[in-house]
Write an enzyme that holds these catalytic residues in place. Structure first.
Site, PDB file in Angstrom:
ATOM      1  N   GLU A 137       9.248   8.025 -17.124  1.00  0.00           N
ATOM      2  CA  GLU A 137       7.968   8.820 -17.367  1.00  0.00           C
ATOM      3  C   GLU A 137       7.412   7.889 -18.659  1.00  0.00           C
ATOM      4  OE1 GLU A 137       7.013  12.586 -15.687  1.00  0.00           O
ATOM      5  OE2 GLU A 137       9.407  12.592 -15.717  1.00  0.00           O
ATOM      6  N   LYS A 169      14.908  21.747 -11.503  1.00  0.00           N
ATOM      7  CA  LYS A 169      14.228  20.851 -11.960  1.00  0.00           C
ATOM      8  C   LYS A 169      15.330  19.649 -12.710  1.00  0.00           C
ATOM      9  CE  LYS A 169      10.542  19.408 -11.410  1.00  0.00           C
ATOM     10  NZ  LYS A 169       9.323  19.946 -12.123  1.00  0.00           N
ATOM     11  N   HIS A 188       0.748  -1.086  -0.131  1.00  0.00           N
ATOM     12  CA  HIS A 188       0.010   0.029   0.090  1.00  0.00           C
ATOM     13  C   HIS A 188       0.971   1.289  -0.121  1.00  0.00           C
ATOM     14  CE1 HIS A 188      -3.228  -2.889   1.186  1.00  0.00           C
ATOM     15  NE2 HIS A 188      -2.552  -3.402   2.057  1.00  0.00           N
ATOM     16  N   SER A 244      13.745  21.678 -16.636  1.00  0.00           N
ATOM     17  CA  SER A 244      12.428  22.450 -17.171  1.00  0.00           C
ATOM     18  C   SER A 244      12.887  23.811 -17.697  1.00  0.00           C
ATOM     19  CB  SER A 244      11.844  22.491 -15.743  1.00  0.00           C
ATOM     20  OG  SER A 244      11.003  23.733 -15.655  1.00  0.00           O
TER      21      SER A 244
END
Ligand code: ARG
Length: 476
Positions: A300, A293, A166, A287
């Site tokens: 991804e 970033k 979980h 970024s």
């Protein structure tokens, strides 16, 4: 006759004698597949050569015609490989383009190639030949990825990290054990492709349009020449079903699903909130607005491309579902999803193997690890969140307390520790004994991370010695 002549005059296609007006320009574009099926060209030539040889062996065409066909097709193959072949939309697909070029080169012999054959069994053969190669490349890619994972698992056979259920800290595990879970998944993936290969590797040729052919062909001979394990045994099935392509796409979806799960973990672990790993810059981008970033683009995109491959699976299943026997033009739509599935999967496997590699020196140049592991942070995270609570319950059970009662006693101790903002191992012995008088001094060895790991010492468990054994087994 007039009609026939005029038809011949405008004739680009192999079937235009039957038609009164030319196909509309837009329809030509709509129905043509050469824009994508040109990728099958070398397989089309391979299949045609085997077919021509069989025709000649069976005395259906002459030996001279066969020799001319073979030589012509090999020339065409060179033209294609050199990028000099002039693909024509007017000629609809890869098959008609090559056949027309052959006929231009060698004349009537070229027109005899299609004896006893249809584009229906031809295209089914081409796709199978192509997919057979691709399947072997996929299996190789999966093996390389497993090799990367095994090296990494070996380097981290005793690196402690929290195991999650979980997404909550559950029990301590080793990072090596975590990685070996993916080795298992990929093992089954390899088996799926190996199994699928058996069904891909059957020859449709000889089925002709749908019912077989009246020429005395020898299908087994063609199968043997092309390295197929046998022939498709029903002509209608041979030309129409694409279940083998669907199976391949399903097996690909399964790999992508596994890699998507792993990607999700890499993304989480590389976030500063976890800070378990640092993914090498070559897999990341920055970024355009936020200077701080560093985004984990590769994992991804693997996650994102998984959706793309699932989409292809759905497309292929849907493509087949309402088709009456036998061949329908719908089947032409099998290629783009299938090609894209293969392309996506193969490049994903290649990048992934690099992302999981340990640092290496190749030709004097250091290639950095795909990601570095922050062992301290992993360990720290494992020592927070009561990861050894189950060990304490097991400890009490071994001292005679029924497991359910032990579970409850430890739950109360955990609740107390949460209130005090302490870990179980930081509670004094006297405090622990208030929850269970059976607890003695030896409890603290049970509450350590190593104690917990080493106690799970059976096949499939996370004990470092077991991880080593699992790696050794997998290497075989
Ligand atoms: N381009 C076609 C395909 O990919 C080849 C088979 C065409 N057959 C036909 N009967 N029109 O399916």
């Amino acid at each position: 006759m007039t009609q026939k002549l005029s038809a011949l005059n405008k004739k680009d296609t192999s079937w235009s004698g039957r038609f009164n007006e030319p196909v509309a320009e837009l329809v030509k574009k709509y129905t043509a597949s050469v824009g994508f099926d040109y990728r099958l060209a070398i397989y089309d030539i391979q299949g045609s050569i085997a077919h021509a040889q069989m025709l000649s062996e069976q005395c259906i065409i002459s030996h001279e015609d066969c020799t001319a066909i073979e030589a012509g097709l090999l020339d065409i193959k060179e033209e294609i490989n050199a990028g000099k072949f002039d693909w024509q939309l007017n000629l609809e697909d890869v098959h008609l383009n090559i056949e027309k070029r052959l006929t231009d080169k060698i004349g009537d012999a070229g027109k005899r190639l299609h004896t006893g054959r249809s584009r229906n069994d031809q295209v089914a053969t081409d796709v199978r030949l192509w997919l057979r190669d691709v399947t072997l490349q996929v299996i190789e890619g999966l093996s390389r990825l497993q090799a990367s994972l095994l090296d990494l698992a070996e380097a981290h056979f005793d690196t402690v990290m929290p195991g999650f259920t979980h997404l909550q800290v559950a029990q301590p595990i080793t990072f090596g054990h975590h990685l070996m879970a993916y080795v298992e998944m990929l093992k089954r993936d390899v088996a799926r492709f190996q199994d699928c290969y058996k069904r891909i590797n059957r020859l449709p040729l000889g089925a002709a349009a749908l019912a077989g052919t009246s020429y005395p062909i020898n299908r087994e001979r063609v199968a043997e020449k092309l390295g197929f394990d046998g022939v498709c045994e029903n002509s209608l099935d041979a030309v129409s079903d694409r279940d083998f392509a669907i199976e391949f796409t399903f097996a690909s979806s399964m790999v992508m699903m596994h890699l998507s799960r792993f990607s999700e973990e890499l993304i989480l672990w590389s976030s500063p909130r976890f800070a378990f790993i640092d993914i090498a810059d070559r897999f990341c981008t920055g970024s355009s607005i936020m200077p701080q970033k560093k985004n984990p683009d590769v994992p991804e995109l693997v996650r994102g491309k998984t959706g793309r491959v699932y989409g292809h699976l759905t497309a292929l299943l849907t493509l087949m579902k309402a088709q009456p026997l036998a061949y329908n033009k719908d089947n032409q739509e099998d290629k783009e999803p299938l090609f894209d599935t293969a392309d996506t999967l193969l490049v994903t496997l290649e990048i992934y193997a690099d992302m999981l590699r340990l640092p290496v020196i190749e030709n004097g140049v250091v290639i950095k690890a795909g990601f570095t592991v922050n062992k301290e942070n992993m360990r720290q995270a494992a020592s927070e969140g009561f990861a050894t609570a189950t060990d304490l319950a097991d400890y009490l059970t071994k001292k005679g307390m029924p497991f359910r009662d032990a579970h409850e006693a430890v739950a109360l101790a955990v609740r107390y520790a949460v209130d005090q903002r302490l870990e179980l191992s930081n509670l004094p012995l006297a405090t622990l004994q208030q929850f269970a008088p059976e607890i003695a001094e030896d409890v603290f060895s049970v509450l350590t991370l190593e104690g917990s790991l080493n106690s799970r010492n059976h096949i499939g468990g996370t004990a470092p010695s077991q991880v080593k054994a699992a790696i050794a087994r997998a290497r075989k």
